[in-house]
Scaffold this motif. Structure first.
Motif, PDB file in Angstrom:
ATOM      1  N   ALA A 155       0.834  -1.210   0.000  1.00 33.85           N
ATOM      2  CA  ALA A 155       0.000   0.000   0.000  1.00 33.85           C
ATOM      3  C   ALA A 155       0.864   1.254   0.000  1.00 33.85           C
ATOM      4  O   ALA A 155       0.570   2.222  -0.712  1.00 33.85           O
ATOM      5  CB  ALA A 155      -0.941  -0.010   1.201  1.00 33.85           C
ATOM      6  N   LEU A 156       1.936   1.238   0.777  1.00 33.55           N
ATOM      7  CA  LEU A 156       2.830   2.392   0.824  1.00 33.55           C
ATOM      8  C   LEU A 156       3.519   2.593  -0.522  1.00 33.55           C
ATOM      9  O   LEU A 156       3.635   3.724  -1.010  1.00 33.55           O
ATOM     10  CB  LEU A 156       3.857   2.207   1.938  1.00 33.55           C
ATOM     11  CG  LEU A 156       4.803   3.374   2.191  1.00 33.55           C
ATOM     12  CD1 LEU A 156       4.028   4.653   2.496  1.00 33.55           C
ATOM     13  CD2 LEU A 156       5.741   3.032   3.338  1.00 33.55           C
ATOM     14  N   SER A 157       3.945   1.509  -1.150  1.00 35.19           N
ATOM     15  CA  SER A 157       4.556   1.609  -2.476  1.00 35.19           C
ATOM     16  C   SER A 157       3.571   2.185  -3.487  1.00 35.19           C
ATOM     17  O   SER A 157       3.931   3.049  -4.298  1.00 35.19           O
ATOM     18  CB  SER A 157       5.035   0.228  -2.928  1.00 35.19           C
ATOM     19  OG  SER A 157       5.492   0.287  -4.260  1.00 35.19           O
ATOM     20  N   ASP A 158       2.338   1.695  -3.444  1.00 30.58           N
ATOM     21  CA  ASP A 158       1.308   2.193  -4.365  1.00 30.58           C
ATOM     22  C   ASP A 158       1.065   3.683  -4.141  1.00 30.58           C
ATOM     23  O   ASP A 158       0.956   4.461  -5.088  1.00 30.58           O
ATOM     24  CB  ASP A 158       0.012   1.398  -4.202  1.00 30.58           C
ATOM     25  CG  ASP A 158      -0.990   1.715  -5.299  1.00 30.58           C
ATOM     26  OD1 ASP A 158      -0.574   1.878  -6.466  1.00 30.58           O
ATOM     27  OD2 ASP A 158      -2.196   1.800  -4.983  1.00 30.58           O
ATOM     28  N   PHE A 159       1.006   4.086  -2.876  1.00 35.77           N
ATOM     29  CA  PHE A 159       0.823   5.499  -2.555  1.00 35.77           C
ATOM     30  C   PHE A 159       1.964   6.336  -3.124  1.00 35.77           C
ATOM     31  O   PHE A 159       1.735   7.359  -3.769  1.00 35.77           O
ATOM     32  CB  PHE A 159       0.713   5.692  -1.042  1.00 35.77           C
ATOM     33  CG  PHE A 159       0.772   7.133  -0.640  1.00 35.77           C
ATOM     34  CD1 PHE A 159      -0.308   7.980  -0.861  1.00 35.77           C
ATOM     35  CD2 PHE A 159       1.915   7.654  -0.053  1.00 35.77           C
ATOM     36  CE1 PHE A 159      -0.249   9.324  -0.497  1.00 35.77           C
ATOM     37  CE2 PHE A 159       1.969   8.995   0.313  1.00 35.77           C
ATOM     38  CZ  PHE A 159       0.894   9.823   0.079  1.00 35.77           C
ATOM     39  N   ARG A 160       3.214   5.909  -2.874  1.00 35.74           N
ATOM     40  CA  ARG A 160       4.368   6.665  -3.371  1.00 35.74           C
ATOM     41  C   ARG A 160       4.354   6.738  -4.902  1.00 35.74           C
ATOM     42  O   ARG A 160       4.658   7.779  -5.473  1.00 35.74           O
ATOM     43  CB  ARG A 160       5.678   6.025  -2.893  1.00 35.74           C
ATOM     44  CG  ARG A 160       5.887   6.033  -1.384  1.00 35.74           C
ATOM     45  CD  ARG A 160       6.011   7.404  -0.820  1.00 35.74           C
ATOM     46  NE  ARG A 160       7.052   8.150  -1.499  1.00 35.74           N
ATOM     47  CZ  ARG A 160       7.604   9.241  -1.029  1.00 35.74           C
ATOM     48  NH1 ARG A 160       7.249   9.722   0.133  1.00 35.74           N
ATOM     49  NH2 ARG A 160       8.521   9.890  -1.709  1.00 35.74           N
ATOM     50  N   ARG A 208       1.671   6.559  -6.894  1.00 42.54           N
ATOM     51  CA  ARG A 208       0.593   7.450  -7.337  1.00 42.54           C
ATOM     52  C   ARG A 208       0.895   8.909  -7.004  1.00 42.54           C
ATOM     53  O   ARG A 208       0.552   9.809  -7.775  1.00 42.54           O
ATOM     54  CB  ARG A 208      -0.738   7.017  -6.748  1.00 42.54           C
ATOM     55  CG  ARG A 208      -1.200   5.694  -7.333  1.00 42.54           C
ATOM     56  CD  ARG A 208      -2.635   5.463  -7.032  1.00 42.54           C
ATOM     57  NE  ARG A 208      -3.018   4.081  -7.194  1.00 42.54           N
ATOM     58  CZ  ARG A 208      -4.276   3.697  -7.288  1.00 42.54           C
ATOM     59  NH1 ARG A 208      -5.248   4.571  -7.220  1.00 42.54           N
ATOM     60  NH2 ARG A 208      -4.559   2.419  -7.423  1.00 42.54           N
ATOM     61  N   LEU A 209       1.544   9.135  -5.866  1.00 43.93           N
ATOM     62  CA  LEU A 209       1.933  10.502  -5.516  1.00 43.93           C
ATOM     63  C   LEU A 209       2.938  11.033  -6.532  1.00 43.93           C
ATOM     64  O   LEU A 209       2.796  12.148  -7.037  1.00 43.93           O
ATOM     65  CB  LEU A 209       2.526  10.546  -4.105  1.00 43.93           C
ATOM     66  CG  LEU A 209       3.026  11.897  -3.619  1.00 43.93           C
ATOM     67  CD1 LEU A 209       1.902  12.933  -3.612  1.00 43.93           C
ATOM     68  CD2 LEU A 209       3.636  11.759  -2.231  1.00 43.93           C
ATOM     69  N   PHE A 262       2.437  14.430 -13.417  1.00 41.57           N
ATOM     70  CA  PHE A 262       1.317  14.981 -14.171  1.00 41.57           C
ATOM     71  C   PHE A 262       1.269  16.500 -14.004  1.00 41.57           C
ATOM     72  O   PHE A 262       1.121  17.242 -14.975  1.00 41.57           O
ATOM     73  CB  PHE A 262      -0.010  14.368 -13.700  1.00 41.57           C
ATOM     74  CG  PHE A 262      -1.205  15.127 -14.187  1.00 41.57           C
ATOM     75  CD1 PHE A 262      -1.707  14.905 -15.454  1.00 41.57           C
ATOM     76  CD2 PHE A 262      -1.797  16.097 -13.387  1.00 41.57           C
ATOM     77  CE1 PHE A 262      -2.795  15.630 -15.921  1.00 41.57           C
ATOM     78  CE2 PHE A 262      -2.881  16.825 -13.853  1.00 41.57           C
ATOM     79  CZ  PHE A 262      -3.374  16.590 -15.117  1.00 41.57           C
ATOM     80  N   SER A 263       1.399  16.960 -12.763  1.00 40.33           N
ATOM     81  CA  SER A 263       1.330  18.387 -12.479  1.00 40.33           C
ATOM     82  C   SER A 263       2.458  19.151 -13.165  1.00 40.33           C
ATOM     83  O   SER A 263       2.245  20.223 -13.734  1.00 40.33           O
ATOM     84  CB  SER A 263       1.379  18.611 -10.963  1.00 40.33           C
ATOM     85  OG  SER A 263       1.103  19.951 -10.645  1.00 40.33           O
ATOM     86  N   ASP A 286      -7.968  10.250  -7.731  1.00 40.30           N
ATOM     87  CA  ASP A 286      -7.157   9.039  -7.655  1.00 40.30           C
ATOM     88  C   ASP A 286      -6.304   9.025  -6.386  1.00 40.30           C
ATOM     89  O   ASP A 286      -6.177   7.993  -5.720  1.00 40.30           O
ATOM     90  CB  ASP A 286      -6.233   8.911  -8.866  1.00 40.30           C
ATOM     91  CG  ASP A 286      -6.983   8.585 -10.151  1.00 40.30           C
ATOM     92  OD1 ASP A 286      -8.166   8.202 -10.082  1.00 40.30           O
ATOM     93  OD2 ASP A 286      -6.372   8.720 -11.230  1.00 40.30           O
ATOM     94  N   LEU A 287      -5.714  10.158  -6.052  1.00 40.66           N
ATOM     95  CA  LEU A 287      -4.889  10.239  -4.837  1.00 40.66           C
ATOM     96  C   LEU A 287      -5.730  10.021  -3.587  1.00 40.66           C
ATOM     97  O   LEU A 287      -5.296   9.337  -2.660  1.00 40.66           O
ATOM     98  CB  LEU A 287      -4.197  11.605  -4.749  1.00 40.66           C
ATOM     99  CG  LEU A 287      -2.830  11.731  -5.362  1.00 40.66           C
ATOM    100  CD1 LEU A 287      -2.272  13.117  -5.130  1.00 40.66           C
ATOM    101  CD2 LEU A 287      -1.875  10.677  -4.865  1.00 40.66           C
ATOM    102  N   THR A 288      -6.914  10.590  -3.565  1.00 39.26           N
ATOM    103  CA  THR A 288      -7.799  10.417  -2.413  1.00 39.26           C
ATOM    104  C   THR A 288      -8.107   8.942  -2.199  1.00 39.26           C
ATOM    105  O   THR A 288      -8.096   8.445  -1.070  1.00 39.26           O
ATOM    106  CB  THR A 288      -9.100  11.219  -2.623  1.00 39.26           C
ATOM    107  OG1 THR A 288      -8.753  12.592  -2.813  1.00 39.26           O
ATOM    108  CG2 THR A 288     -10.033  11.093  -1.446  1.00 39.26           C
ATOM    109  N   GLU A 289      -8.326   8.256  -3.285  1.00 40.09           N
ATOM    110  CA  GLU A 289      -8.626   6.820  -3.231  1.00 40.09           C
ATOM    111  C   GLU A 289      -7.458   6.031  -2.640  1.00 40.09           C
ATOM    112  O   GLU A 289      -7.637   5.192  -1.761  1.00 40.09           O
ATOM    113  CB  GLU A 289      -8.932   6.339  -4.647  1.00 40.09           C
ATOM    114  CG  GLU A 289      -9.401   4.927  -4.770  1.00 40.09           C
ATOM    115  CD  GLU A 289      -9.689   4.609  -6.236  1.00 40.09           C
ATOM    116  OE1 GLU A 289      -9.018   3.700  -6.759  1.00 40.09           O
ATOM    117  OE2 GLU A 289     -10.556   5.266  -6.834  1.00 40.09           O
ATOM    118  N   VAL A 290      -6.251   6.313  -3.083  1.00 43.03           N
ATOM    119  CA  VAL A 290      -5.099   5.560  -2.600  1.00 43.03           C
ATOM    120  C   VAL A 290      -4.762   5.922  -1.150  1.00 43.03           C
ATOM    121  O   VAL A 290      -4.331   5.076  -0.384  1.00 43.03           O
ATOM    122  CB  VAL A 290      -3.865   5.703  -3.530  1.00 43.03           C
ATOM    123  CG1 VAL A 290      -3.184   7.029  -3.368  1.00 43.03           C
ATOM    124  CG2 VAL A 290      -2.894   4.576  -3.303  1.00 43.03           C
TER     125      VAL A 290
END
Length: 138
Positions: free
Chosen positions: A15-20, A22-23, A29-30, A125-129
């Motif tokens: 989960a932490l890897s997925d968060f990093r 996606r972040l 993207f930004s 997407d970030l809120t979800e993760v």
């Protein structure tokens, strides 16, 4: 400060890897979206932070520095570049002569609104993760 867990489980690391991931994807993207508008991501963030305070349409240089987690002198230079690009305007504070207010100009507002709309889906997407990472802690 929260106490440290004695060990971490595999699903928590996932989960932490997925968060990093996606972040970082959001940040990339930004960066790309800002560049496509002819500005830097820091210029976008500066314009965004001018709108961060309820009841007003500006922010002080020191407030922007806090939001950017940057040194004041660096933010002063960033404001100068944004001002030269016609995105913002500095105004002396009417209540505190030590403060300088940063106001969006029409060109800055157009770029900010366009970029903020583009960011909405990415934020969802970030809120979800973030929710998933929170669940993985348990």
């Amino acid at each position: 400060m929260a106490s440290q867990p004695r060990s971490i489980e595999k699903h928590q690391l996932e989960a932490l890897s997925d968060f990093r991931f996606r972040l970082r994807s959001f940040l990339r993207f930004s960066e790309d979206a800002a560049r496509a508008e002819g500005i830097t991501v820091l210029q976008y963030q500066l314009m965004l932070h001018t709108q961060a305070f309820p009841g007003r349409e500006w922010a002080t240089v020191s407030e922007i520095a806090e939001r950017l987690q940057a040194q004041l002198h660096g933010v002063v230079a960033l404001v100068s570049r944004c001002e030269e690009a016609g995105l913002v305007k500095r105004k002396p504070s009417t209540t505190d002569r030590r403060q300088v207010e940063v106001h969006l100009l029409a060109a800055g507002r157009r770029k900010l609104e366009k970029l903020a709309l583009l960011h909405q889906g990415q934020i969802a997407d970030l809120t979800e993760v973030v929710a998933l990472v929170g669940k993985a802690r348990k």
